[in-house]
Design a protein around this motif. Sequence first.
Motif, PDB file in Angstrom:
ATOM      1  N   GLN A   4      -9.550   1.354   1.106  1.00  0.00           N
ATOM      2  CA  GLN A   4      -8.541   0.382   1.537  1.00  0.00           C
ATOM      3  C   GLN A   4      -7.154   1.039   1.531  1.00  0.00           C
ATOM      4  OE1 GLN A   4      -8.416  -3.973   1.256  1.00  0.00           O
ATOM      5  NE2 GLN A   4      -7.239  -3.619  -0.604  1.00  0.00           N
ATOM      6  N   TRP A   5      -6.421   0.851   2.611  1.00  0.00           N
ATOM      7  CA  TRP A   5      -5.079   1.437   2.711  1.00  0.00           C
ATOM      8  C   TRP A   5      -4.167   0.875   1.632  1.00  0.00           C
ATOM      9  CZ3 TRP A   5      -4.294   0.634   8.694  1.00  0.00           C
ATOM     10  CH2 TRP A   5      -5.153   1.510   9.377  1.00  0.00           C
ATOM     11  N   PRO A   6      -3.258   1.705   1.112  1.00  0.00           N
ATOM     12  CA  PRO A   6      -2.348   1.197   0.084  1.00  0.00           C
ATOM     13  C   PRO A   6      -1.435   0.089   0.625  1.00  0.00           C
ATOM     14  CG  PRO A   6      -1.798   3.469   0.678  1.00  0.00           C
ATOM     15  CD  PRO A   6      -3.069   3.130   1.377  1.00  0.00           C
ATOM     16  N   LEU A   7      -0.931  -0.709  -0.312  1.00  0.00           N
ATOM     17  CA  LEU A   7      -0.053  -1.823   0.041  1.00  0.00           C
ATOM     18  C   LEU A   7       1.398  -1.360  -0.035  1.00  0.00           C
ATOM     19  CD1 LEU A   7      -0.231  -4.959   0.610  1.00  0.00           C
ATOM     20  CD2 LEU A   7       0.305  -5.244  -1.809  1.00  0.00           C
ATOM     21  N   TRP A   8       2.196  -1.735   0.951  1.00  0.00           N
ATOM     22  CA  TRP A   8       3.616  -1.388   1.001  1.00  0.00           C
ATOM     23  C   TRP A   8       4.446  -2.665   1.025  1.00  0.00           C
ATOM     24  CZ3 TRP A   8       4.858   3.938   1.479  1.00  0.00           C
ATOM     25  CH2 TRP A   8       3.757   4.774   1.688  1.00  0.00           C
ATOM     26  N   LEU A  26       2.564  -5.082   3.727  1.00  0.00           N
ATOM     27  CA  LEU A  26       1.507  -4.726   4.673  1.00  0.00           C
ATOM     28  C   LEU A  26       0.729  -3.519   4.160  1.00  0.00           C
ATOM     29  CD1 LEU A  26       2.869  -2.014   6.075  1.00  0.00           C
ATOM     30  CD2 LEU A  26       3.952  -3.705   7.526  1.00  0.00           C
ATOM     31  N   HIS A  27      -0.427  -3.275   4.752  1.00  0.00           N
ATOM     32  CA  HIS A  27      -1.229  -2.105   4.409  1.00  0.00           C
ATOM     33  C   HIS A  27      -1.012  -1.009   5.445  1.00  0.00           C
ATOM     34  CE1 HIS A  27      -3.690  -3.807   1.181  1.00  0.00           C
ATOM     35  NE2 HIS A  27      -3.617  -4.947   1.838  1.00  0.00           N
ATOM     36  N   ALA A  28      -0.928   0.242   4.995  1.00  0.00           N
ATOM     37  CA  ALA A  28      -0.829   1.362   5.929  1.00  0.00           C
ATOM     38  C   ALA A  28      -1.276   2.615   5.198  1.00  0.00           C
ATOM     39  CB  ALA A  28       0.604   1.527   6.420  1.00  0.00           C
ATOM     40  N   PRO A  29      -1.842   3.568   5.941  1.00  0.00           N
ATOM     41  CA  PRO A  29      -2.347   4.781   5.280  1.00  0.00           C
ATOM     42  C   PRO A  29      -1.232   5.677   4.737  1.00  0.00           C
ATOM     43  CG  PRO A  29      -2.656   4.917   7.668  1.00  0.00           C
ATOM     44  CD  PRO A  29      -2.195   3.537   7.366  1.00  0.00           C
ATOM     45  N   ASP A  30      -0.071   5.692   5.385  1.00  0.00           N
ATOM     46  CA  ASP A  30       1.023   6.516   4.869  1.00  0.00           C
ATOM     47  C   ASP A  30       2.374   5.881   5.222  1.00  0.00           C
ATOM     48  OD1 ASP A  30       1.574   7.127   7.536  1.00  0.00           O
ATOM     49  OD2 ASP A  30       0.430   8.986   7.490  1.00  0.00           O
ATOM     50  N   ALA A  31       3.456   6.520   4.751  1.00  0.00           N
ATOM     51  CA  ALA A  31       4.786   5.925   4.890  1.00  0.00           C
ATOM     52  C   ALA A  31       5.189   5.774   6.356  1.00  0.00           C
ATOM     53  CB  ALA A  31       5.813   6.776   4.142  1.00  0.00           C
ATOM     54  N   THR A  32       4.840   6.783   7.174  1.00  0.00           N
ATOM     55  CA  THR A  32       5.227   6.708   8.586  1.00  0.00           C
ATOM     56  C   THR A  32       4.571   5.514   9.274  1.00  0.00           C
ATOM     57  OG1 THR A  32       5.248   9.109   8.529  1.00  0.00           O
ATOM     58  CG2 THR A  32       5.412   8.083  10.686  1.00  0.00           C
TER      59      THR A  32
ATOM     60  N   ASP B 107      -9.891  -6.115   2.431  1.00  0.00           N
ATOM     61  CA  ASP B 107     -11.224  -5.738   2.900  1.00  0.00           C
ATOM     62  C   ASP B 107     -12.227  -6.866   2.686  1.00  0.00           C
ATOM     63  OD1 ASP B 107     -10.353  -3.371   3.788  1.00  0.00           O
ATOM     64  OD2 ASP B 107     -11.288  -2.130   2.241  1.00  0.00           O
ATOM     65  N   GLN B 108     -12.121  -7.526   1.536  1.00  0.00           N
ATOM     66  CA  GLN B 108     -13.040  -8.620   1.243  1.00  0.00           C
ATOM     67  C   GLN B 108     -12.882  -9.745   2.267  1.00  0.00           C
ATOM     68  OE1 GLN B 108     -15.420  -8.768  -1.404  1.00  0.00           O
ATOM     69  NE2 GLN B 108     -16.059 -10.386   0.026  1.00  0.00           N
ATOM     70  N   ASP B 310     -10.099   5.801  10.463  1.00  0.00           N
ATOM     71  CA  ASP B 310     -10.517   6.966   9.670  1.00  0.00           C
ATOM     72  C   ASP B 310      -9.597   8.157   9.929  1.00  0.00           C
ATOM     73  OD1 ASP B 310     -12.527   5.509   8.598  1.00  0.00           O
ATOM     74  OD2 ASP B 310     -14.140   6.381   9.810  1.00  0.00           O
ATOM     75  N   ALA B 311      -9.222   8.340  11.204  1.00  0.00           N
ATOM     76  CA  ALA B 311      -8.349   9.472  11.547  1.00  0.00           C
ATOM     77  C   ALA B 311      -6.991   9.328  10.864  1.00  0.00           C
ATOM     78  CB  ALA B 311      -8.173   9.547  13.062  1.00  0.00           C
ATOM     79  N   LEU B 312      -6.475   8.104  10.805  1.00  0.00           N
ATOM     80  CA  LEU B 312      -5.180   7.877  10.152  1.00  0.00           C
ATOM     81  C   LEU B 312      -5.265   8.238   8.668  1.00  0.00           C
ATOM     82  CD1 LEU B 312      -4.040   4.470  11.697  1.00  0.00           C
ATOM     83  CD2 LEU B 312      -3.056   6.716  12.121  1.00  0.00           C
ATOM     84  N   VAL B 313      -6.385   7.872   8.041  1.00  0.00           N
ATOM     85  CA  VAL B 313      -6.556   8.183   6.618  1.00  0.00           C
ATOM     86  C   VAL B 313      -6.673   9.698   6.427  1.00  0.00           C
ATOM     87  CG1 VAL B 313      -8.085   7.931   4.634  1.00  0.00           C
ATOM     88  CG2 VAL B 313      -7.596   5.964   6.080  1.00  0.00           C
ATOM     89  N   ALA B 314      -7.454  10.350   7.314  1.00  0.00           N
ATOM     90  CA  ALA B 314      -7.630  11.807   7.202  1.00  0.00           C
ATOM     91  C   ALA B 314      -6.280  12.504   7.327  1.00  0.00           C
ATOM     92  CB  ALA B 314      -8.592  12.293   8.290  1.00  0.00           C
ATOM     93  N   HIS B 315      -5.455  12.040   8.278  1.00  0.00           N
ATOM     94  CA  HIS B 315      -4.136  12.630   8.477  1.00  0.00           C
ATOM     95  C   HIS B 315      -3.266  12.428   7.229  1.00  0.00           C
ATOM     96  CE1 HIS B 315      -0.483  13.907  10.509  1.00  0.00           C
ATOM     97  NE2 HIS B 315       0.104  12.796  10.080  1.00  0.00           N
ATOM     98  N   ALA B 316      -3.280  11.195   6.716  1.00  0.00           N
ATOM     99  CA  ALA B 316      -2.472  10.902   5.526  1.00  0.00           C
ATOM    100  C   ALA B 316      -2.916  11.768   4.343  1.00  0.00           C
ATOM    101  CB  ALA B 316      -2.569   9.416   5.180  1.00  0.00           C
TER     102      ALA B 316
END
Lengths: 94, 328
Positions: A4-8, A26-32, B107-108, B310-316
């Motif tokens: 699950q993406w971290p919460l910001w 919101l959730h996002a994989p990174d800061a950008t 997710d839930q 998945d690609a976004l997570v891999a990049h991060a």
Amino acid sequence: MKNQWPLWEVFIRSQHGLAHRHVGSLHAPDATMALNNARDVYTRRNEGVSIWVVKSTDITASHPDDKAELFDPANSKVYRHPTFFPMPEEVKGL
Amino acid sequence: MYAQMVDTGSPSATSLDEREARFQSRIDDGIRVEPQDWMPDRYRKTLIRQISQHAHSEIVGQLPEGNWITRAPSLKRKAILLAKVQDEAGHGLYLYSAAETLGITRDQMVDDLHTGKAKYSSIFNYPTLTWADVGAIGWLVDGSAIMNQIPLCRCSYGPYARAMIRVCKEEAFHMRQGYDIMLALCAGTPEQKAMAQDALNRWWWPSLMMFGPPDGDSVHSAQSQAWKIKLFTNDELRQKMVDQTVPQAEHLGLVVPDPAVKWNAERGHYDYGDIDWEEFYNVVKGNGPCNRERLEVRNKAWTDGEWFRDALVAHADKQAQRLTAQAA
């Protein structure tokens, strides 16, 4: 369902030179991506001129149970407000 | 802040009854409940159910209208509809965030929607057959939604109330753009006006059903009202909707598809006919015209987007590793 993406938390500065204000999260994989998503989710109607995103886990918050201990002492210090001091009406500029 | 570490344990020695009494008296005093405050388990569960259902409705609500984005009659209408559908996605996100503050994960919730475990507003299981349906949805469905949501801006749970304030501001645009479409159709050719009437005929009853079962059959109402997460009863809100909408239909020169609709001077309200609740429960149970299609489309969108997420997570992950390597 893994990863699950971290919460910001999202903070926006509105047009009028005010401080950044919390508007939501919101959730996002990174800061950008968090910034990109915040722009789409929270500024679709010119709500802001600047965005901050902060990982929720990086925020330290006071605990609700400490409320009395933290904030009640200010109640008894009314002299911190200028209206506490009666001033002679004829004296100007105070 | 929308903290996720919600404390459900009771660190103090006070009894549960005493805590509940204190909780209720805070609500009675109009003090908002915030995520980290103690709350009864049933309050938490009820809100999770209510807010997540609301969020799911916003997300699924994109589908009937999304159907018309590529077929909107002009570039202007297309741009407006795109903006509206984007708003619905935003509303879903505000609401998911509010629900997460109660301790359920995104997710839930997404999983519950996609497996069919969670419910969403049954109105979105009706098809959008013509362009007039896009007008009728904005006017009637978003109209009903606003009626329901404006009181929720004052509900007892802080994050939910704050989300609803944003949602209501934006819904006002949705309702007006819908009525604007109806105005244009009703000022058009006889065929266009007939199309508008047909859309009203099909959306009128489902819109009234949106407020939920009649007060006598509404299971959770009393407790939710005491907790101030429901401020008016289903029938009160439904009556408001009828009172507001009948004159709007008259202005368009359209007829509401209910011969029982009549002004009742004594009550100061419009009377209206009986609602077919069997249809409502049938759609809720999953047998509406589009239930299966809606879930299929949602699931397909989720699965098709998996490689990208998945690609976004891999990049991060890669960027984070580089940063650590540089620091070392």
